[in-house]
Design a protein around this motif. Structure first.
Motif, PDB file in Angstrom:
ATOM      1  N   ASP A   1       0.895  -1.095   0.030  1.00 56.03           N
ATOM      2  CA  ASP A   1       0.031  -0.003  -0.230  1.00 56.03           C
ATOM      3  C   ASP A   1       0.899   1.177   0.076  1.00 56.03           C
ATOM      4  O   ASP A   1       1.690   1.438   0.909  1.00 56.03           O
ATOM      5  N   ILE A   2       0.536   2.060  -0.841  1.00 54.88           N
ATOM      6  CA  ILE A   2       1.438   3.333  -1.076  1.00 54.88           C
ATOM      7  C   ILE A   2       1.340   4.284  -0.026  1.00 54.88           C
ATOM      8  O   ILE A   2       2.338   4.972   0.302  1.00 54.88           O
ATOM      9  N   ASN A   3       0.048   4.432   0.672  1.00 56.08           N
ATOM     10  CA  ASN A   3      -0.209   5.281   1.825  1.00 56.08           C
ATOM     11  C   ASN A   3       0.118   4.823   3.281  1.00 56.08           C
ATOM     12  O   ASN A   3       0.668   5.596   3.707  1.00 56.08           O
ATOM     13  N   THR A   4      -0.231   3.467   3.468  1.00 58.92           N
ATOM     14  CA  THR A   4       0.194   3.091   4.712  1.00 58.92           C
ATOM     15  C   THR A   4       1.241   2.372   4.749  1.00 58.92           C
ATOM     16  O   THR A   4       1.831   1.891   5.827  1.00 58.92           O
ATOM     17  N   ARG A   5       2.197   2.181   3.513  1.00 55.72           N
ATOM     18  CA  ARG A   5       3.336   1.345   3.795  1.00 55.72           C
ATOM     19  C   ARG A   5       3.248  -0.037   4.349  1.00 55.72           C
ATOM     20  O   ARG A   5       4.422  -0.603   4.853  1.00 55.72           O
ATOM     21  N   GLN A   6       2.125  -0.887   3.967  1.00 54.99           N
ATOM     22  CA  GLN A   6       1.932  -2.015   4.686  1.00 54.99           C
ATOM     23  C   GLN A   6       1.856  -2.978   3.364  1.00 54.99           C
ATOM     24  O   GLN A   6       1.215  -2.730   2.476  1.00 54.99           O
ATOM     25  N   ALA A   7       2.271  -4.264   3.489  1.00 51.48           N
ATOM     26  CA  ALA A   7       2.046  -5.266   2.486  1.00 51.48           C
ATOM     27  C   ALA A   7       0.626  -5.545   2.857  1.00 51.48           C
ATOM     28  O   ALA A   7       0.097  -5.749   3.911  1.00 51.48           O
ATOM     29  N   LEU A   8      -0.167  -5.738   1.600  1.00 47.86           N
ATOM     30  CA  LEU A   8      -1.446  -6.140   1.631  1.00 47.86           C
ATOM     31  C   LEU A   8      -1.807  -7.564   1.600  1.00 47.86           C
ATOM     32  O   LEU A   8      -2.897  -7.646   1.360  1.00 47.86           O
ATOM     33  N   ASN A   9      -0.791  -8.264   1.123  1.00 50.73           N
ATOM     34  CA  ASN A   9      -1.237  -9.738   0.866  1.00 50.73           C
ATOM     35  C   ASN A   9       0.210 -10.426   1.242  1.00 50.73           C
ATOM     36  O   ASN A   9       1.171 -10.184   1.357  1.00 50.73           O
ATOM     37  N   ASP A  10      -0.168 -11.793   1.501  1.00 49.49           N
ATOM     38  CA  ASP A  10       1.109 -12.863   1.471  1.00 49.49           C
ATOM     39  C   ASP A  10       0.976 -13.813   0.848  1.00 49.49           C
ATOM     40  O   ASP A  10       0.118 -14.992   1.009  1.00 49.49           O
ATOM     41  N   PRO A  11       1.635 -13.853  -0.453  1.00 51.62           N
ATOM     42  CA  PRO A  11       1.559 -15.207  -1.454  1.00 51.62           C
ATOM     43  C   PRO A  11       1.833 -16.353  -0.935  1.00 51.62           C
ATOM     44  O   PRO A  11       1.146 -17.279  -1.568  1.00 51.62           O
ATOM     45  N   LEU A  12       2.896 -16.487  -0.237  1.00 54.58           N
ATOM     46  CA  LEU A  12       3.217 -17.787   0.299  1.00 54.58           C
ATOM     47  C   LEU A  12       2.010 -18.460   0.989  1.00 54.58           C
ATOM     48  O   LEU A  12       1.762 -19.678   1.167  1.00 54.58           O
ATOM     49  N   GLN A  13       1.494 -17.606   2.047  1.00 55.36           N
ATOM     50  CA  GLN A  13       0.138 -18.085   2.889  1.00 55.36           C
ATOM     51  C   GLN A  13      -0.938 -18.415   1.896  1.00 55.36           C
ATOM     52  O   GLN A  13      -1.464 -19.437   2.066  1.00 55.36           O
ATOM     53  N   GLU A  14      -1.141 -17.535   0.979  1.00 50.08           N
ATOM     54  CA  GLU A  14      -2.286 -17.970   0.130  1.00 50.08           C
ATOM     55  C   GLU A  14      -1.956 -19.131  -0.712  1.00 50.08           C
ATOM     56  O   GLU A  14      -2.795 -19.969  -0.911  1.00 50.08           O
ATOM     57  N   LYS A  15      -0.850 -19.194  -1.298  1.00 50.80           N
ATOM     58  CA  LYS A  15      -0.313 -20.669  -1.932  1.00 50.80           C
ATOM     59  C   LYS A  15      -0.718 -21.618  -1.044  1.00 50.80           C
ATOM     60  O   LYS A  15      -1.208 -22.948  -1.549  1.00 50.80           O
ATOM     61  N   ALA A  16      -0.153 -21.795   0.064  1.00 51.43           N
ATOM     62  CA  ALA A  16      -0.205 -22.976   1.232  1.00 51.43           C
ATOM     63  C   ALA A  16      -1.643 -23.206   1.287  1.00 51.43           C
ATOM     64  O   ALA A  16      -1.991 -24.360   1.400  1.00 51.43           O
ATOM     65  N   GLU A  17      -2.501 -22.195   1.439  1.00 51.67           N
ATOM     66  CA  GLU A  17      -3.971 -22.440   1.718  1.00 51.67           C
ATOM     67  C   GLU A  17      -4.731 -22.895   0.291  1.00 51.67           C
ATOM     68  O   GLU A  17      -5.710 -23.306   0.578  1.00 51.67           O
ATOM     69  N   GLN A  18      -4.149 -22.669  -0.800  1.00 51.91           N
ATOM     70  CA  GLN A  18      -5.110 -23.018  -2.056  1.00 51.91           C
ATOM     71  C   GLN A  18      -4.219 -24.327  -2.792  1.00 51.91           C
ATOM     72  O   GLN A  18      -5.085 -24.765  -3.750  1.00 51.91           O
ATOM     73  N   VAL A  19      -3.078 -24.828  -2.440  1.00 57.15           N
ATOM     74  CA  VAL A  19      -2.543 -25.565  -3.253  1.00 57.15           C
ATOM     75  C   VAL A  19      -2.647 -27.031  -2.417  1.00 57.15           C
ATOM     76  O   VAL A  19      -1.986 -27.152  -1.562  1.00 57.15           O
ATOM     77  N   ALA A  20      -3.584 -27.941  -2.732  1.00 62.90           N
ATOM     78  CA  ALA A  20      -3.938 -29.067  -2.099  1.00 62.90           C
ATOM     79  C   ALA A  20      -3.381 -30.325  -2.760  1.00 62.90           C
ATOM     80  O   ALA A  20      -3.224 -31.345  -1.983  1.00 62.90           O
ATOM     81  N   ILE A  21      -3.060 -30.123  -4.092  1.00 62.49           N
ATOM     82  CA  ILE A  21      -2.672 -31.392  -4.719  1.00 62.49           C
ATOM     83  C   ILE A  21      -1.298 -30.919  -5.490  1.00 62.49           C
ATOM     84  O   ILE A  21      -0.782 -29.809  -5.454  1.00 62.49           O
ATOM     85  N   THR A  22      -0.477 -32.208  -5.630  1.00 63.32           N
ATOM     86  CA  THR A  22       0.859 -31.855  -6.114  1.00 63.32           C
ATOM     87  C   THR A  22       0.762 -31.813  -7.723  1.00 63.32           C
ATOM     88  O   THR A  22      -0.161 -32.189  -8.143  1.00 63.32           O
ATOM     89  N   LYS A  23       1.969 -31.428  -8.164  1.00 67.28           N
ATOM     90  CA  LYS A  23       2.015 -31.512  -9.734  1.00 67.28           C
ATOM     91  C   LYS A  23       1.873 -32.806 -10.347  1.00 67.28           C
ATOM     92  O   LYS A  23       1.286 -33.092 -11.073  1.00 67.28           O
ATOM     93  N   GLU A  24       2.509 -33.729  -9.613  1.00 70.47           N
ATOM     94  CA  GLU A  24       2.448 -35.225 -10.040  1.00 70.47           C
ATOM     95  C   GLU A  24       0.886 -35.619 -10.046  1.00 70.47           C
ATOM     96  O   GLU A  24       0.346 -36.526 -10.925  1.00 70.47           O
ATOM     97  N   GLU A  25       0.044 -35.476  -8.907  1.00 69.34           N
ATOM     98  CA  GLU A  25      -1.399 -35.713  -8.946  1.00 69.34           C
ATOM     99  C   GLU A  25      -1.828 -35.258 -10.097  1.00 69.34           C
ATOM    100  O   GLU A  25      -2.950 -35.726 -10.512  1.00 69.34           O
TER     101      GLU A  25
END
Length: 171
Positions: free
Chosen positions: A90-114
């Motif tokens: 965020d340009i005004n608050t100088r805070q990160a608005l997301n955490d893509p590593l956490q988002e990925k951990a929450e959304q990726v339930a199957i492996t590439k092999e599966e």
């Protein structure tokens, strides 16, 4: 006549005192405004990069201004372990608005092999390309299969639940 001079002098004195007071208040207000504006100066790309790297520690590939969830932000693209992650600052608050590593951990339930196995159950052949891709916070596996007849089949498979989102056959 003496009263008139006395009144004019009194009036002039009041005006002078008011002017001095106004100048003093204006100067004090200006100092406060300058101090506040120096504290809220625009966020630079370098500062945004530094903030984003506290979320994902990797190599910054690109940085652009963008809108994220209605907020003006820098989009900082960071490469880590062969994958790209977008961190929004965020340009005004100088805070990160997301955490893509956490988002990925929450959304990726199957492996590439599966995901590859799911695609190969639909079309027999050889996997020639397979990768995890993220678009607007949704993770999918993009799988390309070369069939024995020489055709290519492309699949988009949900990384969350393994369902086939899209299948294309190129001849």
């Amino acid at each position: 006549m003496l009263k008139k001079r006395w009144m004019v002098g009194l009036l002039a004195g009041c005006l002078a005192a008011g002017g001095f007071s106004y100048n003093a208040l204006a100067k004090e207000n200006n100092e406060h405004t300058q101090t506040a504006s120096s504290k809220t100066s625009a966020l630079t790309e370098q500062e945004a990069e530094s903030i984003a790297k506290t979320v994902v520690d990797g190599t910054v590939e690109d940085i652009d201004r963008d809108i994220y969830n209605g907020k003006e932000a820098y989009e900082v693209e960071i490469e880590k372990d062969g994958e790209d992650y977008d961190v929004y600052v965020d340009i005004n608050t100088r805070q990160a608005l997301n955490d893509p590593l956490q988002e990925k951990a929450e959304q990726v339930a199957i492996t590439k092999e599966e995901a590859e196995e799911i695609a190969l159950k639909q079309t027999s052949g050889t996997v020639i390309e397979s990768k995890l891709d993220e678009d607007d916070g949704t993770y999918i596996y993009e799988i390309e299969i070369q069939t024995k007849q020489g055709d290519e089949s492309e699949f988009d498979i949900s990384a969350k639940d393994g369902r086939i989102i899209k299948q294309e056959i190129d001849d």
